[in-house]
Enzyme design. Structure first.
Site, PDB file in Angstrom:
ATOM      1  N   ARG A 101       0.819  -1.232   0.000  1.00 22.63           N
ATOM      2  CA  ARG A 101       0.000   0.000   0.000  1.00 22.63           C
ATOM      3  C   ARG A 101       0.848   1.275   0.000  1.00 22.63           C
ATOM      4  NH1 ARG A 101      -3.070  -3.190   3.432  1.00 22.63           N
ATOM      5  NH2 ARG A 101      -4.988  -3.906   2.423  1.00 22.63           N
ATOM      6  N   LYS A 123       2.017  11.608 -11.190  1.00 22.45           N
ATOM      7  CA  LYS A 123       1.256  10.657 -12.023  1.00 22.45           C
ATOM      8  C   LYS A 123       2.142   9.449 -12.287  1.00 22.45           C
ATOM      9  CE  LYS A 123      -1.953  13.469 -14.713  1.00 22.45           C
ATOM     10  NZ  LYS A 123      -2.322  13.913 -16.059  1.00 22.45           N
ATOM     11  N   GLU A 165       7.730  20.254 -23.943  1.00 20.61           N
ATOM     12  CA  GLU A 165       7.099  20.589 -22.658  1.00 20.61           C
ATOM     13  C   GLU A 165       7.687  21.883 -22.071  1.00 20.61           C
ATOM     14  OE1 GLU A 165       4.470  19.051 -21.677  1.00 20.61           O
ATOM     15  OE2 GLU A 165       4.547  17.009 -22.477  1.00 20.61           O
ATOM     16  N   LYS A 206       5.275  23.336 -13.709  1.00 17.19           N
ATOM     17  CA  LYS A 206       4.533  22.086 -13.496  1.00 17.19           C
ATOM     18  C   LYS A 206       4.069  21.988 -12.038  1.00 17.19           C
ATOM     19  CE  LYS A 206       3.777  17.410 -14.291  1.00 17.19           C
ATOM     20  NZ  LYS A 206       3.881  16.287 -15.180  1.00 17.19           N
ATOM     21  N   GLU A 216      -6.049  16.680 -10.691  1.00 17.02           N
ATOM     22  CA  GLU A 216      -6.414  17.187 -12.027  1.00 17.02           C
ATOM     23  C   GLU A 216      -7.929  17.352 -12.214  1.00 17.02           C
ATOM     24  OE1 GLU A 216      -4.424  16.522 -16.402  1.00 17.02           O
ATOM     25  OE2 GLU A 216      -5.231  14.754 -15.423  1.00 17.02           O
ATOM     26  N   ARG A 220      -5.079  22.023 -13.089  1.00 16.40           N
ATOM     27  CA  ARG A 220      -3.961  21.201 -13.599  1.00 16.40           C
ATOM     28  C   ARG A 220      -4.132  20.897 -15.090  1.00 16.40           C
ATOM     29  NH1 ARG A 220      -0.902  16.031 -10.699  1.00 16.40           N
ATOM     30  NH2 ARG A 220       0.369  15.502 -12.504  1.00 16.40           N
ATOM     31  N   ASN A 224      -2.301  20.601 -20.010  1.00 24.29           N
ATOM     32  CA  ASN A 224      -2.644  19.851 -21.230  1.00 24.29           C
ATOM     33  C   ASN A 224      -2.714  20.715 -22.481  1.00 24.29           C
ATOM     34  OD1 ASN A 224      -2.860  17.315 -20.074  1.00 24.29           O
ATOM     35  ND2 ASN A 224      -4.934  17.728 -19.345  1.00 24.29           N
ATOM     36  N   HIS A 227      -2.042  19.247 -25.922  1.00 24.19           N
ATOM     37  CA  HIS A 227      -2.142  17.790 -25.805  1.00 24.19           C
ATOM     38  C   HIS A 227      -3.374  17.189 -26.478  1.00 24.19           C
ATOM     39  CE1 HIS A 227       1.157  18.361 -23.057  1.00 24.19           C
ATOM     40  NE2 HIS A 227       1.250  17.065 -22.807  1.00 24.19           N
ATOM     41  N   HIS A 231      -1.824  14.614 -28.805  1.00 19.67           N
ATOM     42  CA  HIS A 231      -1.970  13.163 -28.624  1.00 19.67           C
ATOM     43  C   HIS A 231      -2.432  12.485 -29.900  1.00 19.67           C
ATOM     44  CE1 HIS A 231      -2.252  13.007 -23.981  1.00 19.67           C
ATOM     45  NE2 HIS A 231      -1.087  12.574 -24.408  1.00 19.67           N
ATOM     46  N   HIS A 241       6.457  12.306 -27.889  1.00 18.85           N
ATOM     47  CA  HIS A 241       5.400  13.028 -27.182  1.00 18.85           C
ATOM     48  C   HIS A 241       5.614  14.552 -27.201  1.00 18.85           C
ATOM     49  CE1 HIS A 241       2.376  13.922 -24.196  1.00 18.85           C
ATOM     50  NE2 HIS A 241       3.280  14.594 -23.528  1.00 18.85           N
TER      51      HIS A 241
HETATM   52  N1  LIG Z   1       3.930  10.574 -15.428  1.00 14.54           N
HETATM   53  C1  LIG Z   1       3.843  11.641 -16.180  1.00 14.54           C
HETATM   54  O1  LIG Z   1       3.388  12.705 -15.755  1.00 14.54           O
HETATM   55  C2  LIG Z   1       4.330  11.568 -17.605  1.00 14.54           C
HETATM   56  C3  LIG Z   1       4.408  12.739 -18.379  1.00 14.54           C
HETATM   57  C4  LIG Z   1       4.928  12.641 -19.675  1.00 14.54           C
HETATM   58  C5  LIG Z   1       5.346  11.408 -20.163  1.00 14.54           C
HETATM   59  N2  LIG Z   1       5.247  10.286 -19.385  1.00 14.54           N
HETATM   60  C6  LIG Z   1       5.705   8.963 -19.866  1.00 14.54           C
HETATM   61  O2  LIG Z   1       7.115   9.034 -20.085  1.00 14.54           O
HETATM   62  C7  LIG Z   1       7.482   8.025 -21.034  1.00 14.54           C
HETATM   63  C8  LIG Z   1       8.489   8.615 -21.999  1.00 14.54           C
HETATM   64  O3  LIG Z   1       9.620   8.988 -21.275  1.00 14.54           O
HETATM   65  P1  LIG Z   1      10.998   9.428 -21.956  1.00 14.54           P
HETATM   66  O4  LIG Z   1      10.714  10.293 -23.131  1.00 14.54           O
HETATM   67  O5  LIG Z   1      11.829   9.957 -20.863  1.00 14.54           O
HETATM   68  O6  LIG Z   1      11.572   8.103 -22.586  1.00 14.54           O
HETATM   69  P2  LIG Z   1      11.811   6.597 -22.072  1.00 14.54           P
HETATM   70  O7  LIG Z   1      11.841   6.495 -20.606  1.00 14.54           O
HETATM   71  O8  LIG Z   1      10.828   5.734 -22.789  1.00 14.54           O
HETATM   72  O9  LIG Z   1      13.271   6.313 -22.632  1.00 14.54           O
HETATM   73  C9  LIG Z   1      13.530   6.379 -24.008  1.00 14.54           C
HETATM   74  C10 LIG Z   1      14.942   5.907 -24.291  1.00 14.54           C
HETATM   75  O10 LIG Z   1      15.902   6.826 -23.793  1.00 14.54           O
HETATM   76  C11 LIG Z   1      16.970   6.128 -23.213  1.00 14.54           C
HETATM   77  N3  LIG Z   1      17.632   7.008 -22.255  1.00 14.54           N
HETATM   78  C12 LIG Z   1      17.136   7.463 -21.079  1.00 14.54           C
HETATM   79  N4  LIG Z   1      18.026   8.268 -20.485  1.00 14.54           N
HETATM   80  C13 LIG Z   1      19.118   8.333 -21.277  1.00 14.54           C
HETATM   81  C14 LIG Z   1      20.364   9.014 -21.204  1.00 14.54           C
HETATM   82  N5  LIG Z   1      20.668   9.848 -20.189  1.00 14.54           N
HETATM   83  N6  LIG Z   1      21.247   8.854 -22.213  1.00 14.54           N
HETATM   84  C15 LIG Z   1      20.951   8.057 -23.262  1.00 14.54           C
HETATM   85  N7  LIG Z   1      19.771   7.388 -23.393  1.00 14.54           N
HETATM   86  C16 LIG Z   1      18.874   7.532 -22.407  1.00 14.54           C
HETATM   87  C17 LIG Z   1      16.301   4.921 -22.601  1.00 14.54           C
HETATM   88  O11 LIG Z   1      17.239   3.888 -22.383  1.00 14.54           O
HETATM   89  C18 LIG Z   1      15.275   4.565 -23.659  1.00 14.54           C
HETATM   90  O12 LIG Z   1      15.841   3.721 -24.633  1.00 14.54           O
HETATM   91  C19 LIG Z   1       6.196   7.556 -21.684  1.00 14.54           C
HETATM   92  O13 LIG Z   1       5.887   6.262 -21.219  1.00 14.54           O
HETATM   93  C20 LIG Z   1       5.139   8.562 -21.196  1.00 14.54           C
HETATM   94  O14 LIG Z   1       3.862   7.986 -21.079  1.00 14.54           O
HETATM   95  C21 LIG Z   1       4.752  10.354 -18.123  1.00 14.54           C
HETATM   96 ZN   LIG Z   2       2.935  16.013 -22.069  1.00  9.18          ZN
END
Ligand SMILES: NC(=O)c1ccc[n+]([C@@H]2O[C@H](COP(=O)([O-])OP(=O)(O)OC[C@H]3O[C@@H](n4cnc5c(N)ncnc54)[C@H](O)[C@@H]3O)[C@@H](O)[C@H]2O)c1
Ligand SMILES: [Zn+2]
Length: 328
Positions: A101, A123, A165, A206, A216, A220, A224, A227, A231, A241
Site C-alpha cells: 500500500r 502521475k 514541454e 509544473k 487534475e 492542472r 494539457n 495535448h 496526442h 510526445h
Molecule cells: N507521469 C507523467 O506525468 C508523464 C508525463 C509525460 C510522459 N510520461 C511517460 O514518459 C514516457 C516517456 O519517457 P521518456 O521520453 O523519458 O523516454 P523513455 O523512458 O521511454 O526512454 C527512451 C529511451 O531513452 C533512453 N535514455 C534514457 N536516459 C538516457 C540518457 N541519459 N542517455 C541516453 N539514453 C537515455 C532509454 O534507455 C530509452 O531507450 C512515456 O511512457 C510517457 O507515457 C509520463
Molecule cells: Zn505532455
C-alpha cells in the site's frame, strides 16, 4: 511536497536516512549510467533491472518487478530509486504506490522530458489493453534529483522531445523561459549555461499547477495545452510526445486565435521561436478527428479546453466540439 535535489552528490545525504535502498533501471541504462550509480555512493545498494523504454510499462513487467521487490525484501522503511526516463519513472512510481500500500521512492530522471515533466506531479502508471497509461495512481516521489550531465548524451530527437514541454511551460505561465530559449539552438541546449535554469523554471511551472490541483480536477488541466491535438498526432504518426505537443500547440493556437480567445500574433511568436531554435514542423501532419474525440476533457458536445490567452497567461474555456473541428 517533493524535494528537488540539484545533483547526485547532494542526494547522498538524503539517501543515508534509509536502511535499504533499491535502484531500479533498465539493462541498457545500467550499462550507460554506471558512473551515476557510483556517484550516489550507496554501500549496500541492490539493483533491479527492467526492460528498456515503453516495454517496462507492460502489465507482466510490472508483475515481475513486484515479485523481485518481494524476493529482495523491500518494506516500508526501504527506498526505491527510479533511474531512467519517463518509462522507468512511471512503472517504478506505480509499483511503489501499490506495493505494501505504498513504499517511498525517488526519481532520478535521465531524459530532458522526464527531468522537466514526467518525474514531477505524481502521475504514475502502466499501459493496459493497448492503451497508454490506462492503469495508474497519483503517488508523489519523496524527491527528484536533477543532474544536467544526463542530458549531454541524449540524441537531438530526445532533446526536441523535452523542449516541447519546456516551450509549453513558457507559453502557459512563465515567458522568461521563452526569453532564455530565444538565445539557443536545439544543438546548443545540451551544453548551455542556462540549461539548469531552464529546467528549474519548467519544473516550477509544473509544480505550480500540480500543487494547486493534485488530482487534475480543473486548473492542472492547463498543463494539457497542446495535448488534445498533440496526442492525436502522436498516435497517428508515431512521433515523440514532446514533438507532438509542439504540433498540437501550433494547431490549438491557430484555432483559439481564430475564436478570439488568444491574443493575435501569439501563434506567430510560437512559430518564430521554433524557427530560431531550428525546429521545423511538417505542415502535412493533421490529427485524426476520431482520436481527438477520445480526449478525457470532453463532456457531451463540449470540451474544457486549456487555452493560452497570451504569453504567460492561460485559462480553461468550455468550447463546442463543432467549433474546434471547423478550425482544426
Ligand atoms: N507521469 C507523467 O506525468 C508523464 C508525463 C509525460 C510522459 N510520461 C511517460 O514518459 C514516457 C516517456 O519517457 P521518456 O521520453 O523519458 O523516454 P523513455 O523512458 O521511454 O526512454 C527512451 C529511451 O531513452 C533512453 N535514455 C534514457 N536516459 C538516457 C540518457 N541519459 N542517455 C541516453 N539514453 C537515455 C532509454 O534507455 C530509452 O531507450 C512515456 O511512457 C510517457 O507515457 C509520463
Ligand atoms: Zn505532455
Amino acid at each position: 511536497m517533493t524535494k528537488i535535489i540539484s545533483s547526485l552528490k547532494e542526494a547522498r545525504g538524503f539517501l543515508e536516512k534509509y536502511p535499504r535502498v533499491y535502484l531500479v533501471t533498465s539493462v541498457k541504462l545500467s550499462e550507460k549510467l554506471g558512473w551515476a550509480i557510483n556517484e550516489l555512493g550507496i554501500s549496500n545498494l541492490q539493483t533491479i533491472l527492467i526492460p528498456d523504454g515503453e516495454k517496462s510499462k507492460e502489465w507482466k513487467e510490472l508483475q515481475k518487478l513486484l515479485a523481485k521487490m518481494s524476493e529482495l525484501g523491500v518494506d516500508r522503511s526501504s527506498l526505491l530509486i527510479a533511474l531512467g526516463g519517463g518509462s522507468v519513472g512511471d512503472v517504478v512510481g506505480f509499483a511503489s504506490s501499490i506495493y505494501l500500500r505504498g513504499v517511498p521512492f525517488i526519481q532520478i530522471p535521465t531524459t530532458l522530458l522526464s527531468q522537466v515533466d514526467s518525474a514531477h506531479g505524481g502521475k504514475t502508471g502502466i499501459d493496459f489493453l493497448g492503451y497508454k497509461n490506462q492503469v495508474g495512481s497519483f503517488h508523489l516521489p519523496e524527491a527528484v534529483v536533477i543532474d544536467k550531465r544526463f542530458i549531454e548524451k541524449l540524441s537531438e530527437k530526445q532533446v526536441i522531445d523535452g523542449l516541447g514541454e519546456v516551450i509549453k511551460a513558457g507559453f502557459i505561465k512563465d515567458p522568461s523561459i521563452l526569453r532564455l530559449l530565444e538565445k539557443e539552438k536545439v544543438e546548443s541546449i545540451q551544453k548551455s549555461k542556462s540549461l539548469l535554469q531552464i529546467i528549474k523554471k519548467t519544473i516550477a511551472v509544473k509544480n505550480y499547477y500540480t500543487q494547486a490541483d493534485f488530482k487534475e480536477n480543473k486548473i492542472r488541466q492547463i498543463l494539457n495545452v497542446g495535448h488534445t491535438v498533440g496526442h492525436a498526432i502522436e498516435l497517428r504518426y508515431k512521433i515523440g510526445h514532446g514533438l507532438a505537443v509542439l504540433y498540437g500547440m501550433e494547431r490549438e493556437l491557430a484555432v483559439t486565435e481564430k475564436m478570439g480567445l488568444t491574443k493575435k500574433g501569439t501563434r506567430d511568436n510560437f512559430i518564430n521561436l521554433l524557427k530560431s531554435l531550428g525546429i521545423v514542423l511538417d505542415k502535412e501532419m493533421k490529427p485524426d478527428w476520431k482520436t481527438v474525440l477520445h480526449d478525457k476533457k470532453i463532456v457531451g458536445d463540449e470540451i474544457a479546453f486549456p487555452v493560452v490567452a497570451k504569453e504567460g497567461v492561460s485559462t480553461i474555456k468550455v468550447i463546442k466540439l463543432n467549433n474546434l473541428k471547423k478550425f482544426i
